[in-house]
Design a protein around this motif. Structure first.
Motif, PDB file in Angstrom:
ATOM      1  N   GLU A   1     -20.643  26.164  36.474  1.00 47.64           N
ATOM      2  CA  GLU A   1     -20.116  27.074  37.491  1.00 47.64           C
ATOM      3  C   GLU A   1     -20.034  28.495  36.945  1.00 47.64           C
ATOM      4  OE1 GLU A   1     -16.921  25.746  40.206  1.00 47.64           O
ATOM      5  OE2 GLU A   1     -15.800  27.469  39.412  1.00 47.64           O
ATOM      6  N   VAL A   2     -20.438  29.458  37.770  1.00 46.09           N
ATOM      7  CA  VAL A   2     -20.396  30.876  37.410  1.00 46.09           C
ATOM      8  C   VAL A   2     -19.719  31.630  38.549  1.00 46.09           C
ATOM      9  CG1 VAL A   2     -21.731  32.933  36.818  1.00 46.09           C
ATOM     10  CG2 VAL A   2     -22.534  30.674  36.072  1.00 46.09           C
ATOM     11  N   ARG A   3     -18.752  32.469  38.205  1.00 46.26           N
ATOM     12  CA  ARG A   3     -18.074  33.278  39.206  1.00 46.26           C
ATOM     13  C   ARG A   3     -18.757  34.637  39.290  1.00 46.26           C
ATOM     14  NH1 ARG A   3     -11.626  32.964  38.673  1.00 46.26           N
ATOM     15  NH2 ARG A   3     -11.917  34.148  40.598  1.00 46.26           N
TER      16      ARG A   3
ATOM     17  N   LEU B   1     -10.843  45.604  40.072  1.00 46.37           N
ATOM     18  CA  LEU B   1     -12.021  44.951  39.493  1.00 46.37           C
ATOM     19  C   LEU B   1     -11.609  43.875  38.483  1.00 46.37           C
ATOM     20  CD1 LEU B   1     -14.560  47.880  38.895  1.00 46.37           C
ATOM     21  CD2 LEU B   1     -14.709  46.054  40.605  1.00 46.37           C
ATOM     22  N   ARG B   2     -10.647  44.184  37.620  1.00 49.41           N
ATOM     23  CA  ARG B   2     -10.233  43.210  36.606  1.00 49.41           C
ATOM     24  C   ARG B   2      -9.668  41.951  37.239  1.00 49.41           C
ATOM     25  NH1 ARG B   2      -7.597  47.485  34.254  1.00 49.41           N
ATOM     26  NH2 ARG B   2      -5.617  46.492  34.792  1.00 49.41           N
ATOM     27  N   ARG B   3      -8.930  42.113  38.354  1.00 54.45           N
ATOM     28  CA  ARG B   3      -8.311  40.949  39.003  1.00 54.45           C
ATOM     29  C   ARG B   3      -9.342  39.933  39.486  1.00 54.45           C
ATOM     30  NH1 ARG B   3      -4.832  44.802  41.324  1.00 54.45           N
ATOM     31  NH2 ARG B   3      -5.944  44.708  43.328  1.00 54.45           N
ATOM     32  N   GLN B   4     -10.548  40.329  39.681  1.00 53.45           N
ATOM     33  CA  GLN B   4     -11.565  39.401  40.178  1.00 53.45           C
ATOM     34  C   GLN B   4     -11.953  38.367  39.117  1.00 53.45           C
ATOM     35  OE1 GLN B   4     -11.671  39.902  43.358  1.00 53.45           O
ATOM     36  NE2 GLN B   4     -10.530  41.790  42.906  1.00 53.45           N
ATOM     37  N   ASP B   5     -11.794  38.726  37.852  1.00 50.70           N
ATOM     38  CA  ASP B   5     -12.037  37.801  36.740  1.00 50.70           C
ATOM     39  C   ASP B   5     -13.379  37.080  36.893  1.00 50.70           C
ATOM     40  OD1 ASP B   5     -11.397  36.546  34.342  1.00 50.70           O
ATOM     41  OD2 ASP B   5     -10.489  34.830  35.355  1.00 50.70           O
ATOM     42  N   ALA B   6     -14.409  37.830  37.237  1.00 51.48           N
ATOM     43  CA  ALA B   6     -15.739  37.237  37.448  1.00 51.48           C
ATOM     44  C   ALA B   6     -16.492  37.131  36.132  1.00 51.48           C
ATOM     45  CB  ALA B   6     -16.534  38.084  38.442  1.00 51.48           C
ATOM     46  N   ASP B   7     -17.388  36.162  36.061  1.00 45.90           N
ATOM     47  CA  ASP B   7     -18.287  36.061  34.914  1.00 45.90           C
ATOM     48  C   ASP B   7     -19.388  37.120  34.995  1.00 45.90           C
ATOM     49  OD1 ASP B   7     -17.091  33.623  33.768  1.00 45.90           O
ATOM     50  OD2 ASP B   7     -17.869  32.658  35.579  1.00 45.90           O
ATOM     51  N   VAL B   8     -19.804  37.408  36.225  1.00 41.62           N
ATOM     52  CA  VAL B   8     -20.865  38.400  36.449  1.00 41.62           C
ATOM     53  C   VAL B   8     -20.425  39.316  37.587  1.00 41.62           C
ATOM     54  CG1 VAL B   8     -23.279  38.787  37.072  1.00 41.62           C
ATOM     55  CG2 VAL B   8     -22.663  36.804  35.669  1.00 41.62           C
ATOM     56  N   TYR B   9     -20.463  40.626  37.331  1.00 36.41           N
ATOM     57  CA  TYR B   9     -20.195  41.630  38.359  1.00 36.41           C
ATOM     58  C   TYR B   9     -21.517  42.301  38.728  1.00 36.41           C
ATOM     59  CZ  TYR B   9     -15.132  41.530  37.280  1.00 36.41           C
ATOM     60  OH  TYR B   9     -13.811  41.153  37.089  1.00 36.41           O
TER      61      TYR B   9
ATOM     62  N   PRO C   1     -20.627  26.468  46.121  1.00 38.81           N
ATOM     63  CA  PRO C   1     -19.473  25.721  46.631  1.00 38.81           C
ATOM     64  C   PRO C   1     -18.389  26.593  47.254  1.00 38.81           C
ATOM     65  CG  PRO C   1     -19.383  25.866  44.245  1.00 38.81           C
ATOM     66  CD  PRO C   1     -20.699  26.448  44.647  1.00 38.81           C
ATOM     67  N   ASP C   2     -18.432  27.906  46.982  1.00 33.98           N
ATOM     68  CA  ASP C   2     -17.397  28.780  47.549  1.00 33.98           C
ATOM     69  C   ASP C   2     -17.969  30.189  47.694  1.00 33.98           C
ATOM     70  OD1 ASP C   2     -14.656  29.314  48.422  1.00 33.98           O
ATOM     71  OD2 ASP C   2     -14.501  30.506  46.594  1.00 33.98           O
ATOM     72  N   TYR C   3     -17.828  30.751  48.908  1.00 34.71           N
ATOM     73  CA  TYR C   3     -18.384  32.074  49.185  1.00 34.71           C
ATOM     74  C   TYR C   3     -17.501  32.759  50.219  1.00 34.71           C
ATOM     75  CZ  TYR C   3     -21.798  35.563  50.904  1.00 34.71           C
ATOM     76  OH  TYR C   3     -22.434  36.718  51.291  1.00 34.71           O
ATOM     77  N   ARG C   4     -16.903  33.878  49.818  1.00 33.47           N
ATOM     78  CA  ARG C   4     -15.982  34.571  50.719  1.00 33.47           C
ATOM     79  C   ARG C   4     -16.223  36.077  50.690  1.00 33.47           C
ATOM     80  NH1 ARG C   4     -12.392  30.772  52.232  1.00 33.47           N
ATOM     81  NH2 ARG C   4     -12.217  28.947  50.866  1.00 33.47           N
ATOM     82  N   LEU C   5     -15.983  36.690  51.846  1.00 37.43           N
ATOM     83  CA  LEU C   5     -15.998  38.141  51.957  1.00 37.43           C
ATOM     84  C   LEU C   5     -14.560  38.628  52.084  1.00 37.43           C
ATOM     85  CD1 LEU C   5     -18.908  38.884  54.485  1.00 37.43           C
ATOM     86  CD2 LEU C   5     -18.931  39.181  52.011  1.00 37.43           C
TER      87      LEU C   5
ATOM     88  N   VAL D   1     -18.038  34.923  44.970  1.00 38.06           N
ATOM     89  CA  VAL D   1     -18.880  33.730  45.055  1.00 38.06           C
ATOM     90  C   VAL D   1     -18.695  32.859  43.818  1.00 38.06           C
ATOM     91  CG1 VAL D   1     -21.214  32.913  45.546  1.00 38.06           C
ATOM     92  CG2 VAL D   1     -20.596  35.270  46.135  1.00 38.06           C
ATOM     93  N   ARG D   2     -18.653  31.568  44.034  1.00 37.21           N
ATOM     94  CA  ARG D   2     -18.804  30.607  42.941  1.00 37.21           C
ATOM     95  C   ARG D   2     -20.149  29.925  43.113  1.00 37.21           C
ATOM     96  NH1 ARG D   2     -15.834  26.207  42.631  1.00 37.21           N
ATOM     97  NH2 ARG D   2     -14.931  26.338  44.729  1.00 37.21           N
ATOM     98  N   VAL D   3     -21.004  30.075  42.124  1.00 37.59           N
ATOM     99  CA  VAL D   3     -22.299  29.401  42.164  1.00 37.59           C
ATOM    100  C   VAL D   3     -22.334  28.335  41.085  1.00 37.59           C
ATOM    101  CG1 VAL D   3     -23.458  31.473  43.045  1.00 37.59           C
ATOM    102  CG2 VAL D   3     -23.441  31.025  40.575  1.00 37.59           C
TER     103      VAL D   3
END
Length: 366
Positions: free
Chosen positions: A116-118, A140-148, A339-343, A357-359
């Motif tokens: 899983e990749v955020r 931006l930091r709050r998103q805690d994504a693996d890829v921006y 599995p998860d995709y939100r705007l 997105v979670r891919v």
């Protein structure tokens, strides 16, 4: 002898041809509007993405493809002589419009097993030119994504693009992330970056923006596989507020069409030749990248989870318009699951909401 007068036989008139009642003005207007709408729908299917003046029509929100035939259907009782066949005829453009508008909620894809990749993709509105920088970076930091995948990493001064370098603060705010910049596109990754694919641009002037790539590809290692992440920001079709009757409007429209067409063709060609799984996200500046103008090249488009109206991403600020357009899109290829995709989020800083997105990157077949 009595004389009997012959009474002439009564003449029976043959019935003449029946005179059909003339349509009233309202009936004629309703039938004419229905025919005109059907013609416009056919032209939209044929010309969208193929003829540059049609970019103006493409600015119409897709929900109109459902709203207009529904309105005409609601008015059909007023056209009494033809109301039945007119109602039946309007079902066709309604069905076609609903398909093209793609107003269906997304469904999570839980079938794919893997890593899983955020991912967080967002058109930032010219990199917080007038925003509170601390609040912007905190968001931006709050998103805690693996890829921006971030777009509009630039300023504008006197209608000219200006390159910026906020790399020092980016490294402080995102320790352990790899920064990749191409023109106005910025990709941040805390996963290992395998390769960056940059286009050569003029060394001076603002050619870096006007001739630079509008798609940034970064190959990233995730779960033992190389995945290509495409950060996209296609040119706007026209500038809101320009005089549509002026020659400058037409020349800009044609130039932007040519730029968009080149960038989309290059993206499709790169995807087609790319052996890696792919995630493509960003601001496509078009509400018709779904059914009408799919990305193709073996990719699958995704809709955000939730209600049909959850898919509208623009505008949420800056423009006195309702939020009726989806300009931000997500595509995946090579079996990548979503599995998860939100705007949502980012309304305080940009005219676009963000894509969260979670891919899931599938395991490589053994």
């Amino acid at each position: 002898m009595a004389v009997t007068e012959e009474v002439p036989e009564a003449r029976v008139r043959e019935p003449g041809p029946s005179v059909k009642p003339r349509w009233c003005l309202g009936t004629r207007l309703l039938v004419g509007a229905s025919v005109l709408w059907a013609v416009l729908l056919v032209l939209h299917v044929l010309l969208a993405g193929r003829w540059w003046p049609w970019l103006v029509v493409e600015a119409v929100p897709p929900v109109a493809l459902v709203a207009v035939p529904l309105l005409l259907l609601a008015l059909t009782p007023l056209a009494r002589p033809v109301r039945r066949w007119l109602a039946a005829a309007l079902v066709v453009p309604l069905a076609v419009g609903a398909y093209l508008a793609d107003l269906v909620p997304g469904f999570p894809d839980g079938a794919v097993r893997g890593t899983e990749v955020r991912v967080f993709a967002w058109s930032t509105d010219y990199w917080q030119m007038t925003d509170d920088k601390d609040a912007f970076y905190a968001f931006l930091r709050r998103q805690d994504a693996d890829v921006y995948l971030l777009q509009e990493y630039l300023y504008w001064v006197d209608d000219r693009p200006v390159r910026i370098d906020d790399s020092a603060r980016l490294r402080r705010e995102f320790p352990g992330y790899r920064l990749s910049v191409e023109g106005e596109l910025l990709t941040l990754s805390r996963l290992p970056v395998v390769a960056e694919h940059h286009r050569e641009v003029p060394a001076s002037g603002d050619g870096w923006y006007w001739q630079g790539a509008k798609t940034q590809r970064t190959d990233i290692r995730a779960g033992g596989r190389t995945v290509s992440f495409y950060n996209v920001h296609l040119p706007v079709p026209f500038r809101v507020g320009d005089n549509p009757l002026g020659s400058g409007f037409r020349s800009f429209l044609k130039e932007q069409y040519d730029r968009r067409d080149r960038e989309l063709s290059a993206l499709r060609a790169d995807l087609k030749a790319n052996p890696h799984p792919a995630v493509v996200a960003g601001d496509f500046n078009s509400p018709w990248m779904g059914r009408l103008r799919p990305l193709g090249a073996g990719t699958e488009g995704h809709r955000p989870d939730g209600s049909p109206f959850a898919g509208f991403s623009w505008p949420v600020s800056d423009y006195p318009l309702p939020r009726l357009w989806r300009l931000d899109w997500l595509f995946t290829g090579g079996g990548v699951g979503v599995p998860d995709y939100r705007l949502g989020g980012g309304e305080a800083f940009s005219d676009h909401v963000a894509q969260s997105v979670r891919v899931v990157v599938p395991r490589e077949a053994s």
